[in-house]
Scaffold this motif. Structure first.
Motif, PDB file in Angstrom:
ATOM      1  N   ILE A 169       0.841  -1.209   0.000  1.00 17.59           N
ATOM      2  CA  ILE A 169       0.000   0.000   0.000  1.00 17.59           C
ATOM      3  C   ILE A 169       0.873   1.254   0.000  1.00 17.59           C
ATOM      4  CG2 ILE A 169      -1.772   1.278   1.293  1.00 17.59           C
ATOM      5  CD1 ILE A 169      -2.636  -1.452   2.474  1.00 17.59           C
ATOM      6  N   ASP A 170       1.997   1.178   0.736  1.00 19.43           N
ATOM      7  CA  ASP A 170       2.885   2.344   0.850  1.00 19.43           C
ATOM      8  C   ASP A 170       3.794   2.515  -0.360  1.00 19.43           C
ATOM      9  OD1 ASP A 170       1.818   2.684   3.356  1.00 19.43           O
ATOM     10  OD2 ASP A 170       3.383   1.487   4.333  1.00 19.43           O
ATOM     11  N   VAL A 174       5.845   5.991  -1.301  1.00 19.57           N
ATOM     12  CA  VAL A 174       7.295   6.033  -1.069  1.00 19.57           C
ATOM     13  C   VAL A 174       8.036   6.388  -2.351  1.00 19.57           C
ATOM     14  CG1 VAL A 174       9.305   4.631  -0.471  1.00 19.57           C
ATOM     15  CG2 VAL A 174       7.209   4.423   0.867  1.00 19.57           C
ATOM     16  N   TYR A 175       7.643   5.779  -3.470  1.00 15.40           N
ATOM     17  CA  TYR A 175       8.295   6.064  -4.750  1.00 15.40           C
ATOM     18  C   TYR A 175       8.072   7.515  -5.173  1.00 15.40           C
ATOM     19  CZ  TYR A 175      10.120   1.538  -6.228  1.00 15.40           C
ATOM     20  OH  TYR A 175      10.876   0.400  -6.350  1.00 15.40           O
ATOM     21  N   LYS A 176       6.856   8.036  -4.904  1.00 21.25           N
ATOM     22  CA  LYS A 176       6.547   9.424  -5.249  1.00 21.25           C
ATOM     23  C   LYS A 176       7.426  10.378  -4.450  1.00 21.25           C
ATOM     24  CE  LYS A 176       3.935  12.438  -7.426  1.00 21.25           C
ATOM     25  NZ  LYS A 176       3.943  12.544  -8.898  1.00 21.25           N
ATOM     26  N   ARG A 177       7.585  10.092  -3.170  1.00 23.94           N
ATOM     27  CA  ARG A 177       8.433  10.933  -2.323  1.00 23.94           C
ATOM     28  C   ARG A 177       9.889  10.882  -2.786  1.00 23.94           C
ATOM     29  NH1 ARG A 177       6.236   9.370   3.768  1.00 23.94           N
ATOM     30  NH2 ARG A 177       4.272  10.556   3.672  1.00 23.94           N
ATOM     31  N   ARG A 178      10.325   9.700  -3.161  1.00 22.52           N
ATOM     32  CA  ARG A 178      11.711   9.541  -3.616  1.00 22.52           C
ATOM     33  C   ARG A 178      11.960  10.355  -4.888  1.00 22.52           C
ATOM     34  NH1 ARG A 178      15.648   5.640  -2.629  1.00 22.52           N
ATOM     35  NH2 ARG A 178      17.576   6.326  -3.609  1.00 22.52           N
ATOM     36  N   GLU A 179      11.015  10.324  -5.802  1.00 22.26           N
ATOM     37  CA  GLU A 179      11.135  11.092  -7.045  1.00 22.26           C
ATOM     38  C   GLU A 179      11.195  12.590  -6.758  1.00 22.26           C
ATOM     39  OE1 GLU A 179       7.945  10.014  -9.581  1.00 22.26           O
ATOM     40  OE2 GLU A 179       8.674   7.964  -9.927  1.00 22.26           O
ATOM     41  N   MET A 180      10.387  13.035  -5.809  1.00 17.91           N
ATOM     42  CA  MET A 180      10.377  14.452  -5.445  1.00 17.91           C
ATOM     43  C   MET A 180      11.719  14.866  -4.840  1.00 17.91           C
ATOM     44  SD  MET A 180       6.551  14.868  -3.811  1.00 17.91           S
ATOM     45  CE  MET A 180       6.879  16.530  -3.247  1.00 17.91           C
ATOM     46  N   VAL A 181      12.265  14.014  -3.981  1.00 13.51           N
ATOM     47  CA  VAL A 181      13.550  14.314  -3.338  1.00 13.51           C
ATOM     48  C   VAL A 181      14.663  14.411  -4.377  1.00 13.51           C
ATOM     49  CG1 VAL A 181      15.335  13.393  -1.802  1.00 13.51           C
ATOM     50  CG2 VAL A 181      12.926  13.309  -1.110  1.00 13.51           C
ATOM     51  N   VAL A 182      14.695  13.455  -5.299  1.00 12.81           N
ATOM     52  CA  VAL A 182      15.721  13.453  -6.354  1.00 12.81           C
ATOM     53  C   VAL A 182      15.589  14.686  -7.230  1.00 12.81           C
ATOM     54  CG1 VAL A 182      16.541  12.247  -8.419  1.00 12.81           C
ATOM     55  CG2 VAL A 182      15.956  10.943  -6.371  1.00 12.81           C
ATOM     56  N   SER A 183      14.352  15.041  -7.564  1.00 13.89           N
ATOM     57  CA  SER A 183      14.104  16.216  -8.398  1.00 13.89           C
ATOM     58  C   SER A 183      14.559  17.498  -7.702  1.00 13.89           C
ATOM     59  CB  SER A 183      12.615  16.301  -8.739  1.00 13.89           C
ATOM     60  OG  SER A 183      12.342  17.455  -9.501  1.00 13.89           O
ATOM     61  N   LEU A 184      14.245  17.620  -6.411  1.00 12.68           N
ATOM     62  CA  LEU A 184      14.656  18.801  -5.647  1.00 12.68           C
ATOM     63  C   LEU A 184      16.183  18.887  -5.527  1.00 12.68           C
ATOM     64  CD1 LEU A 184      11.982  18.751  -2.793  1.00 12.68           C
ATOM     65  CD2 LEU A 184      12.247  20.514  -4.546  1.00 12.68           C
ATOM     66  N   GLN A 185      16.830  17.740  -5.356  1.00 16.41           N
ATOM     67  CA  GLN A 185      18.294  17.721  -5.262  1.00 16.41           C
ATOM     68  C   GLN A 185      18.935  18.208  -6.557  1.00 16.41           C
ATOM     69  OE1 GLN A 185      19.131  13.665  -4.148  1.00 16.41           O
ATOM     70  NE2 GLN A 185      19.132  14.122  -1.949  1.00 16.41           N
TER      71      GLN A 185
END
Length: 320
Positions: A169-170, A174-185
């Motif tokens: 379910i998560d 989790v993948y969406k958050r990871r993509e956002m973090v990578v994009s912000l970096q």
């Protein structure tokens, strides 16, 4: 950390024996694991002359280490053992270096002086191999490689490349958050002006490269061995007629090891050669020294048999 070579070696034999596996495919001269091919690889790796390959092939032939039955692993056999292919190959190179240069902290430097003088007078001809110059180049290269390796280990971020999640379910969250973090970096790196992360290089079995354009390091692959070889009839022989055995006496069969290695008992040149190859293979220096000793035992059977006879005679004399 790197796994222990000897532990892996033992586990291979144990697992293969436990599974009762049949004889492995034959290791022929066309196979990558054959010592002739591996010797060529490691001669290129450590920047040694190509002409040395003929000598390594000769040692392999004389000792019988190139035979199919010797190289092929057969777990069903009574004495199931597997060859340490890479260790064996570099050990052959060490033996050849001892045959050519003796590695006694004396002869190799004398031969280097001769090669240096010849190269100065004959700049247009094919250069003679200069052991001293090679030593300096390799020492610098190894020191730099060790430093980079230690720095890389210290800077390495021990994190998973794929995000971890507790349930299915998560997963999407989790993948969406990871993509956002990578994009912000990436955006932050662009704003700051920092260099982007370099993409991973494709894996290679070579740790050193001696053919890169613009490199100020000398490549010794095309250098000649004329300074250490002499013509005798139709064959070439080493100018050096001496040789010292890495191990004078082997332990008895019930002992856990074949021979012991203490650096203080050996020349600095020999220590450098062992440390160089041990670093490449990430193995203990004592393991390589042991393999060198075993090859010498096969190569100089007469010397060892003579030593054995002398020791047996002395024992008989003591008993009398």
């Amino acid at each position: 950390s790197w796994p222990n070579y000897e532990d892996i070696y033992k586990k291979i034999i144990e697992v293969a024996t436990f599974l009762d596996l049949p004889r492995f495919p034959d290791i022929t001269e066309d196979c990558y694991l054959h010592p002739n091919i591996l010797c060529m690889k490691y001669l290129m790796e450590v920047n040694l002359p190509d002409e040395m390959h003929d000598l390594t092939c000769h040692v392999v032939k004389v000792t019988g280490m190139g035979e199919v039955d010797f190289l092929t692993f057969d777990p069903i056999a009574k004495k199931g053992k597997t060859v340490k292919y890479d260790v064996q190959a570099v050990a052959v190179i060490v033996v050849v270096l001892k045959l050519l240069f003796l590695l006694d902290d004396n002869l190799e430097w004398s031969l280097s002086n001769i090669a240096e003088k010849y190269n100065e007078k004959n700049e247009e001809d094919k250069p003679w191999f200069d052991f001293r110059k090679w030593y300096q180049v390799m020492k610098t290269a190894v020191d730099e490689k060790k430093q980079k390796w230690e720095e890389a280990r210290a800077k390495y971020l021990w994190k998973s490349e794929k995000p971890l999640y507790h349930s299915a379910i998560d997963r999407s969250v989790v993948y969406k958050r990871r993509e956002m973090v990578v994009s912000l970096q990436k955006q932050f790196s662009t704003l700051v002006g920092s260099t982007p992360t370099v993409e991973k290089q494709s894996p290679s079995s070579f740790q050193f490269s001696w053919t890169e354009e613009g490199s100020d390091r000398t490549c010794f692959h095309g250098h000649s061995l004329q300074g250490v070889l002499k013509q005798k009839g139709q064959s070439l022989m080493t100018k050096n007629s001496l040789y010292w055995l890495s191990t004078q006496k082997f332990c008895k069969s019930y002992c856990k090891h074949v021979t012991t290695y203490e650096e203080s008992n050996f020349s600095l040149s020999y220590q450098f050669i062992l440390n160089l190859f041990s670093f490449l293979l990430r193995i203990k220096t004592s393991l390589l020294h042991e393999e060198v000793s075993l090859i010498e035992k096969r190569l100089f059977k007469a010397k060892y048999s003579t030593t054995k006879k002398k020791s047996s005679r002395s024992r008989k004399a003591r008993k009398c």
